[in-house]
Design a protein around this motif. Sequence first.
Motif, PDB file in Angstrom:
ATOM      1  N   UNK A  81      36.154  38.742  49.551  1.00 39.89           N
ATOM      2  CA  UNK A  81      36.165  39.643  48.403  1.00 39.89           C
ATOM      3  C   UNK A  81      37.419  39.394  47.587  1.00 39.89           C
ATOM      4  N   UNK A  82      37.337  39.535  46.265  1.00 41.59           N
ATOM      5  CA  UNK A  82      36.093  39.769  45.548  1.00 41.59           C
ATOM      6  C   UNK A  82      35.244  38.499  45.477  1.00 41.59           C
ATOM      7  N   UNK A  83      34.033  38.646  45.014  1.00 49.81           N
ATOM      8  CA  UNK A  83      33.140  37.501  44.867  1.00 49.81           C
ATOM      9  C   UNK A  83      33.527  36.702  43.619  1.00 49.81           C
ATOM     10  N   UNK A  84      33.880  37.420  42.572  1.00 48.06           N
ATOM     11  CA  UNK A  84      34.297  36.807  41.312  1.00 48.06           C
ATOM     12  C   UNK A  84      35.590  37.462  40.842  1.00 48.06           C
ATOM     13  N   UNK A  85      36.423  36.678  40.194  1.00 47.70           N
ATOM     14  CA  UNK A  85      37.678  37.206  39.673  1.00 47.70           C
ATOM     15  C   UNK A  85      38.035  36.441  38.406  1.00 47.70           C
ATOM     16  N   UNK A  86      38.193  37.182  37.307  1.00 50.41           N
ATOM     17  CA  UNK A  86      38.579  36.564  36.048  1.00 50.41           C
ATOM     18  C   UNK A  86      39.874  37.224  35.597  1.00 50.41           C
ATOM     19  N   UNK A  87      40.935  36.427  35.492  1.00 47.06           N
ATOM     20  CA  UNK A  87      42.243  36.974  35.141  1.00 47.06           C
ATOM     21  C   UNK A  87      42.901  36.097  34.097  1.00 47.06           C
ATOM     22  N   UNK A  88      43.998  36.619  33.547  1.00 50.27           N
ATOM     23  CA  UNK A  88      44.753  35.838  32.568  1.00 50.27           C
ATOM     24  C   UNK A  88      45.914  35.123  33.252  1.00 50.27           C
ATOM     25  N   UNK A  89      46.307  34.061  32.668  1.00 51.06           N
ATOM     26  CA  UNK A  89      47.430  33.286  33.189  1.00 51.06           C
ATOM     27  C   UNK A  89      48.651  34.195  33.339  1.00 51.06           C
ATOM     28  N   UNK A 120      47.951  34.657  45.195  1.00 50.75           N
ATOM     29  CA  UNK A 120      48.457  33.704  44.206  1.00 50.75           C
ATOM     30  C   UNK A 120      49.373  34.451  43.242  1.00 50.75           C
ATOM     31  N   UNK A 121      50.561  33.947  43.089  1.00 56.48           N
ATOM     32  CA  UNK A 121      51.545  34.537  42.171  1.00 56.48           C
ATOM     33  C   UNK A 121      51.530  33.765  40.863  1.00 56.48           C
ATOM     34  N   UNK A 122      51.556  34.517  39.782  1.00 53.89           N
ATOM     35  CA  UNK A 122      51.622  33.907  38.436  1.00 53.89           C
ATOM     36  C   UNK A 122      50.567  32.817  38.279  1.00 53.89           C
ATOM     37  N   UNK A 123      49.317  33.218  38.320  1.00 55.25           N
ATOM     38  CA  UNK A 123      48.210  32.270  38.271  1.00 55.25           C
ATOM     39  C   UNK A 123      48.268  31.386  37.023  1.00 55.25           C
ATOM     40  N   UNK A 124      47.810  30.152  37.197  1.00 55.41           N
ATOM     41  CA  UNK A 124      47.744  29.190  36.111  1.00 55.41           C
ATOM     42  C   UNK A 124      46.291  28.758  35.924  1.00 55.41           C
ATOM     43  N   UNK A 181      32.845  32.797  49.708  1.00 57.39           N
ATOM     44  CA  UNK A 181      33.463  32.203  48.534  1.00 57.39           C
ATOM     45  C   UNK A 181      33.940  33.219  47.514  1.00 57.39           C
ATOM     46  N   UNK A 182      35.020  32.889  46.828  1.00 62.15           N
ATOM     47  CA  UNK A 182      35.536  33.675  45.699  1.00 62.15           C
ATOM     48  C   UNK A 182      35.727  32.735  44.518  1.00 62.15           C
ATOM     49  N   UNK A 183      35.008  33.033  43.456  1.00 58.12           N
ATOM     50  CA  UNK A 183      35.126  32.187  42.261  1.00 58.12           C
ATOM     51  C   UNK A 183      36.193  32.775  41.358  1.00 58.12           C
ATOM     52  N   UNK A 184      37.255  31.994  41.139  1.00 59.35           N
ATOM     53  CA  UNK A 184      38.391  32.434  40.318  1.00 59.35           C
ATOM     54  C   UNK A 184      38.395  31.700  38.993  1.00 59.35           C
ATOM     55  N   UNK A 185      38.528  32.470  37.924  1.00 62.87           N
ATOM     56  CA  UNK A 185      38.696  31.879  36.602  1.00 62.87           C
ATOM     57  C   UNK A 185      39.982  32.421  35.996  1.00 62.87           C
ATOM     58  N   UNK A 186      40.857  31.499  35.606  1.00 66.24           N
ATOM     59  CA  UNK A 186      42.123  31.877  34.985  1.00 66.24           C
ATOM     60  C   UNK A 186      42.118  31.385  33.547  1.00 66.24           C
ATOM     61  N   UNK A 187      42.306  32.306  32.610  1.00 66.25           N
ATOM     62  CA  UNK A 187      42.266  31.954  31.190  1.00 66.25           C
ATOM     63  C   UNK A 187      43.630  32.184  30.547  1.00 66.25           C
ATOM     64  N   UNK A 188      43.819  31.520  29.421  1.00 67.35           N
ATOM     65  CA  UNK A 188      45.096  31.639  28.694  1.00 67.35           C
ATOM     66  C   UNK A 188      45.241  33.002  28.054  1.00 67.35           C
TER      67      UNK A 188
END
Lengths: 111, 115
Positions: free
Chosen positions: A7-15, A76-80, A104-111
């Motif tokens: 968990x989570x299954x999906x995660x979308x965060x900013x850089x 993860x600290x300060x994701x890129x 699985x956890x799908x991570x998306x990091x956006x600007x």
Amino acid sequence: TQLLEQSPQFLSIQEGENLTVYCNSSSVFSSLQWYRQEPGEGPVLLVTVVTGGEVKKLKRLTFQFGDARKDSSLHITAAQTGDTGLYLCAGVGGTASKLTFGTGTRLQVTL
Amino acid sequence: GAGVSQTPSNKVTEKGKYVELRCDPISGHTALYWYRQSLGQGPEFLIYFQGTGAADDSGLPNDRFFAVRPEGSVSTLKIQRTERGDSAVYLCASSLTSGAYNEQFFGPGTRLTVL
């Protein structure tokens, strides 16, 4: 049947944000591994944790194995943007060679 | 350096057909593993070889699935009478030897689509 729930299954965060991914099981594992997988490629090993309570650091990534060796976390600290991918935990039981992967956890990091 | 290679990278077949998927492990690796990864999920273990023999085939879903490694290097996963539910990415991995603490190196997978 997957024995490891992530968990989570999906995660979308900013850089620049921090995040934690959890891997939980009702089973005890002799060791636990974390992988990252990118589209069209196989999983790539990030770390192996062996001892209950163990903490390992890999640059901005911190991995912890639970005291009872049933669960683990990845922080993860300060994701890129380069951290984007599918993160998989995998347990190894006893002397067995086969890996039991998490959901699985799908991570998306956006600007 | 040469990693694990798998061929073909993509395979489209019709229901009921027979398919073969090939895996070339890293040279010198005695252990070879097959996993299956359905869309959006983690890989699931199918079978592993130590040398030429199948040491654990407990993950093969049924008798339509069979794998061989006749010379202890290249392995072929064979699926008979394919079904739509067999559609997935089939991953192969190899390690220097078997055992809990030997790192497995994965190939890019073969994406199988059964129409």
